[in-house]
Design a protein around this motif. Sequence first.
Motif, mmCIF file in Angstrom:
data_model
loop_
_atom_site.group_PDB
_atom_site.id
_atom_site.type_symbol
_atom_site.label_atom_id
_atom_site.label_comp_id
_atom_site.label_asym_id
_atom_site.label_seq_id
_atom_site.Cartn_x
_atom_site.Cartn_y
_atom_site.Cartn_z
ATOM 1 N N PHE A 85 -9.375 10.393 -36.925
ATOM 2 C CA PHE A 85 -10.534 10.811 -37.847
ATOM 3 C C PHE A 85 -10.173 11.912 -38.487
ATOM 4 N N GLY A 86 -9.585 13.066 -37.814
ATOM 5 C CA GLY A 86 -9.386 14.276 -38.393
ATOM 6 C C GLY A 86 -8.213 14.110 -39.394
ATOM 7 N N ARG A 87 -7.345 13.288 -39.095
ATOM 8 C CA ARG A 87 -6.103 13.341 -40.005
ATOM 9 C C ARG A 87 -6.474 12.610 -41.359
ATOM 10 N N ILE A 88 -7.254 11.450 -40.972
ATOM 11 C CA ILE A 88 -7.678 10.889 -42.268
ATOM 12 C C ILE A 88 -8.528 11.714 -43.191
ATOM 13 N N LEU A 89 -9.465 12.661 -42.481
ATOM 14 C CA LEU A 89 -10.314 13.521 -43.271
ATOM 15 C C LEU A 89 -9.484 14.323 -43.926
ATOM 16 N N SER A 90 -8.285 15.083 -43.371
ATOM 17 C CA SER A 90 -7.536 16.069 -44.193
ATOM 18 C C SER A 90 -6.814 15.318 -45.205
ATOM 19 N N SER A 91 -6.577 14.254 -45.219
ATOM 20 C CA SER A 91 -6.054 13.579 -46.478
ATOM 21 C C SER A 91 -6.804 13.100 -47.436
ATOM 22 N N MET A 92 -8.320 13.326 -47.051
ATOM 23 C CA MET A 92 -9.179 13.186 -48.059
ATOM 24 C C MET A 92 -9.369 14.409 -48.641
ATOM 25 N N LYS A 93 -8.885 15.727 -48.064
ATOM 26 C CA LYS A 93 -9.326 17.010 -48.276
ATOM 27 C C LYS A 93 -10.640 17.267 -48.020
ATOM 28 N N LEU A 94 -10.947 16.812 -46.928
ATOM 29 C CA LEU A 94 -12.308 17.125 -46.080
ATOM 30 C C LEU A 94 -12.150 17.684 -44.958
ATOM 31 N N THR A 95 -13.218 18.706 -44.592
ATOM 32 C CA THR A 95 -12.990 19.200 -43.280
ATOM 33 C C THR A 95 -13.889 18.337 -42.160
ATOM 34 N N PRO A 96 -13.853 18.613 -40.947
ATOM 35 C CA PRO A 96 -14.786 18.037 -40.111
ATOM 36 C C PRO A 96 -16.193 18.549 -40.211
ATOM 37 N N GLN A 97 -16.474 19.459 -40.606
ATOM 38 C CA GLN A 97 -17.852 20.032 -41.156
ATOM 39 C C GLN A 97 -18.548 19.465 -42.369
ATOM 40 N N GLN A 98 -17.713 18.625 -42.848
ATOM 41 C CA GLN A 98 -18.297 17.998 -44.045
ATOM 42 C C GLN A 98 -18.276 16.560 -43.546
ATOM 43 N N ALA A 99 -18.285 16.122 -42.511
ATOM 44 C CA ALA A 99 -18.392 14.761 -41.868
ATOM 45 C C ALA A 99 -19.405 14.739 -40.894
ATOM 46 N N LEU A 100 -20.051 13.569 -40.910
ATOM 47 C CA LEU A 100 -21.031 13.178 -39.653
ATOM 48 C C LEU A 100 -21.001 11.758 -39.523
ATOM 49 N N SER A 101 -21.046 11.652 -38.025
ATOM 50 C CA SER A 101 -20.857 10.304 -37.437
ATOM 51 C C SER A 101 -22.181 9.987 -37.179
ATOM 52 N N LEU A 102 -22.581 8.503 -37.546
ATOM 53 C CA LEU A 102 -23.995 8.119 -37.010
ATOM 54 C C LEU A 102 -23.706 6.477 -36.669
#
Length: 133
Positions: free
Chosen positions: A57-74
């Motif tokens: 998940f972290g790798r995919i976020l970084s490829s989208m130029k997003l940080t873990p702080q910009q994502a939320l799981s529900l």
Amino acid sequence: MKQRDIQVLQEMGITYWQVRKPELFPNQVLPVINLPAECKLLFIAAEELDEHDAWLFGRILSSMKLTPQQALSLPLSALDQIAEHHLTWCWFAGCQGAHPTDCQVLNSASLKLMHNDPSSKKALWQQICSYDA
């Protein structure tokens, strides 16, 4: 739920909870989920992530130029409780549902399945790139 119970949950850092048997509480109002302003991606999955899934998940976020702080799981069941948001992305992994308005929607296999399936990773990447065009 009593105010004291809510306070204890908040002190424990629990801001979202779900009643297992809502039919026992017919007059209960569902809590509204206020997403933080910095949340740009909402990840909806049927199952919780383990360490290996979180890494992907972290790798995919970084490829989208997003940080873990910009994502939320529900969980999928919480979608109808979301209040106003500033989301750019809504990603359904291994499940389907009605997405919040005004965001780009991604659909993929669950992260557990994606580890060993390059074609599902490629399909997700193609969806992400299709929004950039």
